[in-house]
Design a protein around this motif. Structure first.
Motif, PDB file in Angstrom:
ATOM      1  N   PRO A   1       0.814  -1.226   0.000  1.00  0.00           N
ATOM      2  CA  PRO A   1       0.000   0.000   0.000  1.00  0.00           C
ATOM      3  C   PRO A   1       0.846   1.274   0.000  1.00  0.00           C
ATOM      4  O   PRO A   1       0.530   2.236  -0.703  1.00  0.00           O
TER       5      PRO A   1
ATOM      6  N   LEU B   1      -5.153   7.047 -10.261  1.00  0.00           N
ATOM      7  CA  LEU B   1      -5.787   6.774  -8.967  1.00  0.00           C
ATOM      8  C   LEU B   1      -6.374   5.363  -8.929  1.00  0.00           C
ATOM      9  O   LEU B   1      -6.269   4.661  -7.919  1.00  0.00           O
ATOM     10  N   VAL B   2      -6.998   4.940 -10.038  1.00  0.00           N
ATOM     11  CA  VAL B   2      -7.552   3.584 -10.098  1.00  0.00           C
ATOM     12  C   VAL B   2      -6.435   2.549 -10.016  1.00  0.00           C
ATOM     13  O   VAL B   2      -6.547   1.530  -9.318  1.00  0.00           O
TER      14      VAL B   2
ATOM     15  N   GLU C   1      -3.578   2.950  -8.570  1.00  0.00           N
ATOM     16  CA  GLU C   1      -3.065   2.949  -7.196  1.00  0.00           C
ATOM     17  C   GLU C   1      -3.937   2.066  -6.305  1.00  0.00           C
ATOM     18  O   GLU C   1      -3.439   1.284  -5.495  1.00  0.00           O
ATOM     19  N   ARG C   2      -5.272   2.182  -6.474  1.00  0.00           N
ATOM     20  CA  ARG C   2      -6.169   1.324  -5.704  1.00  0.00           C
ATOM     21  C   ARG C   2      -5.979  -0.122  -6.087  1.00  0.00           C
ATOM     22  O   ARG C   2      -6.028  -1.032  -5.247  1.00  0.00           O
TER      23      ARG C   2
ATOM     24  N   ARG D   1      -2.902  -1.576  -4.492  1.00  0.00           N
ATOM     25  CA  ARG D   1      -3.108  -1.906  -3.081  1.00  0.00           C
ATOM     26  C   ARG D   1      -3.817  -3.236  -2.927  1.00  0.00           C
ATOM     27  O   ARG D   1      -3.574  -3.998  -2.005  1.00  0.00           O
TER      28      ARG D   1
ATOM     29  N   ARG E   1      -7.253  -5.862  -2.663  1.00  0.00           N
ATOM     30  CA  ARG E   1      -8.290  -6.004  -1.640  1.00  0.00           C
ATOM     31  C   ARG E   1      -7.760  -6.584  -0.351  1.00  0.00           C
ATOM     32  O   ARG E   1      -8.450  -6.630   0.645  1.00  0.00           O
TER      33      ARG E   1
END
Length: 574
Positions: free
Chosen positions: A216, A276-277, A279-280, A283, A285
């Protein structure tokens, strides 16, 4: 109880009924004030969101016949390659150095731990022209090599996509370094030791245990790097690389095609959303937690002999190439220019541009701190569910939006405002409100830099207990008095940090002022860019040093804050 009622604690020794009765007597006059704070916070969020929404709406309703630049596919490809190349470079350099100073002990390790943050103070557009002047075909390095190996000696072209990747990697790797070092330092040794006791080598334990736990933080660091790459257009222009941000600037300033620039800015915004997507996605789930707290941290290894020398050399190489040598070259140029032309240091333009820079920076810093206080304070003196936290999130979104998008959005907002004023009966509309003054520059700066100011102020106000705020309100203090007598005194350190962070960001900022500045207005950063673009390296040295020296201040504050956080986490005495 209404939505605007504050939290009401029951004071020790006081009957609940008495507290409620006093509350009813004292909050009646303050309810209107709290409504005002809610509206003010929502207005700040609306001011930040308006230019971004204007770009999206304008892009959706744009004429389908609007022509894109002929080199658009090349721009898209270059943007993707640049983000990918710089991302890999910063991950290797920043992540590798963070791992090295965390798990290894070697000479000067403590000094390198904080000095490796210094490249953050070197803007990419300054390192870019120092890099080019030194390593380009006419520079001293290639000239010396040709003197040794003959005129046939060949090096790959420096003015290329690869050169831009190297320069931006050197200036941006501290983002990943800071994130990765914090993640490594906060990890417990339990999982790592368990992997080692089960027979895993250090490399395998790093890949399968440490890196997944740090994923993360690494993703957040890479997202920051990608945003900076997407925003930049000065550095890539030095190296002759056409990106989408460069396309927006050229369509607007070069071709005077605002419609095409507007549609291109939507494409830039889509890239930002994709970052941003991603980056998510990086990370994932998965959620990683550690039992037993941080504990003693990862085991460190004392390096000796050639291994210690290699570790020192790796840190010194990164620090020298990214900061020490460029600063030394700028100093040499500045001194040489002063000796050659004594009036260079008192160039009247330098004084004027420095005054413009400081005026804009101080104004923007003061406005950002004020607006941050409004948003952060409103959340603490009112209770309106998720509305104000959502508004606070909106105020921080501007930092993730490329400067070209904000610039276009500000123009669209002022164009709409002009139409409204004309519809109300004023024939001149807003006149030269944007193109004839620095109002557009200030507005764009506030949108861009409100996020760091809000984060610093909100973090400080978090330390003020909710019961203290509620007690002040229950005793009859109005929200404004609570701010001046309670919140502001207790959060003054965070307010100071917020002011300094925005001040320095505004001094370094180039794309926004280059896009929106009125005729005849310039700043130090624009002056450096224009001198470097015309190959006046020596003349650009002194203003460049001023920018770098100013930027060192927040780097020092950042390091001190991060070190305190790590010490607090580790339970070390301060």
């Amino acid at each position: 109880m209404t939505l605007l009622d504050p939290v009401q604690p029951v004071a020790p020794g006081r009957r609940p009924g008495a507290t409620a009765s006093r509350t009813r007597r004292t909050t009646g006059s303050g309810a209107g004030g709290r409504v005002g704070w809610v509206l003010a916070a929502l207005l700040v969020a609306a001011l930040v969101a308006a230019p971004i929404l204007a770009v999206v709406v304008d892009g959706l309703r744009a004429d389908a016949d609007t022509a894109f630049p002929a080199r658009l596919p090349e721009m898209v490809l270059n943007t993707v390659l640049l983000i990918g190349g710089v991302g890999i470079g910063t991950l290797v350099v920043g992540g590798g150095l963070a791992w090295l100073v965390t798990v290894a002990r070697f000479p000067l390790r403590d000094l390198f731990t904080w000095m490796l943050v210094l490249p953050l103070a070197m803007p990419a557009y300054i390192l870019g022209f120092v890099f080019l002047s030194t390593l380009d075909e006419a520079g001293p390095v290639q000239t010396a090599l040709r003197g040794v190996f003959g005129d046939g000696f060949w090096l790959p072209p420096v003015r290329s996509l690869g050169g831009a990747v190297v320069v931006m990697t050197l200036t941006l790797f501290p983002y990943v370094y800071l994130m990765a070092r914090a993640a490594f330092a906060e990890q417990s040794a339990t999982t790592y030791d368990a992997a080692r006791s089960l027979g895993a080598s250090r490399g395998r334990a790093l890949r399968q245990v440490v890196l997944p736990l740090a994923r993360p933080s690494l993703a957040a660091g890479l997202a920051l790097v990608a945003m900076e790459v997407l925003t930049d257009f000065a550095t890539v222009q030095y190296f002759g690389v056409q990106t989408i941000s460069v396309g927006v600037y050229n369509q607007w300033k070069g071709g005077y095609d605002f419609d095409s620039a507007s549609r291109l800015s939507v494409l830039v915004l889509l890239f930002a959303v994709a970052v941003l997507v991603a980056e998510r996605g990086l990370r994932g789930r998965a959620r990683f937690t550690q039992r037993g707290g941080r504990g003693r941290g990862l085991e460190t290894v004392t390096l000796t002999g050639w291994r210690a020398g290699a570790a020192v050399a790796a840190c010194l190489l990164a620090l020298s190439v990214a900061f020490l040598l460029p600063v030394a070259r700028l100093l040499a140029w500045a001194v040489g220019e002063a000796r050659r032309e004594s009036g260079a240091l008192v160039d009247p333009r330098f004084t004027e541009y420095l005054a413009n820079t400081l005026t804009v920076a101080v104004t923007v810093a003061a406005v950002c701190v004020l607006l941050s206080l409004v948003v952060a304070h409103a959340q603490r003196v009112t209770r309106v569910g998720r509305l104000l936290p959502a508004a606070a999130q909106v105020t921080t979104f501007g930092y993730a939006v490329p400067g070209a998008v904000i610039g276009i959005g500000v123009l669209l907002v002022f164009a709409d405002l002009d139409r409204v004023v004309r519809a109300l009966g004023s024939e001149d509309g807003t006149g030269l409100l944007v193109t004839g003054s620095v109002l557009g520059v200030l507005y764009a700066y506030v949108i861009r830099f409100l996020a760091p100011a809000y984060q610093a102020v909100d973090a400080s106000l978090t330390k003020v207990s909710a019961s203290m705020t509620a007690s002040a309100l229950s005793l009859g203090a109005r929200p404004g008095r609570v701010l001046t007598r309670v919140h502001l005194p207790l959060a003054r350190s965070g307010v100071f940090v917020a002011f300094v962070l925005v001040l320095v960001d505004a001094v370094k900022e180039l794309p926004l002022v280059l896009l929106l500045r009125p005729f005849g207005f310039s700043t130090v950063s624009v002056w450096v860019y224009e001198l470097a673009k015309e190959n006046y390296w020596e003349k650009a040295a002194l203003p460049a040093l001023v920018i770098v020296a100013t930027a060192v201040v927040p780097v020092f504050l950042l390091f001190r804050r991060e070190r305190r956080t790590l010490d607090r986490t580790a339970g070390a005495p301060r």
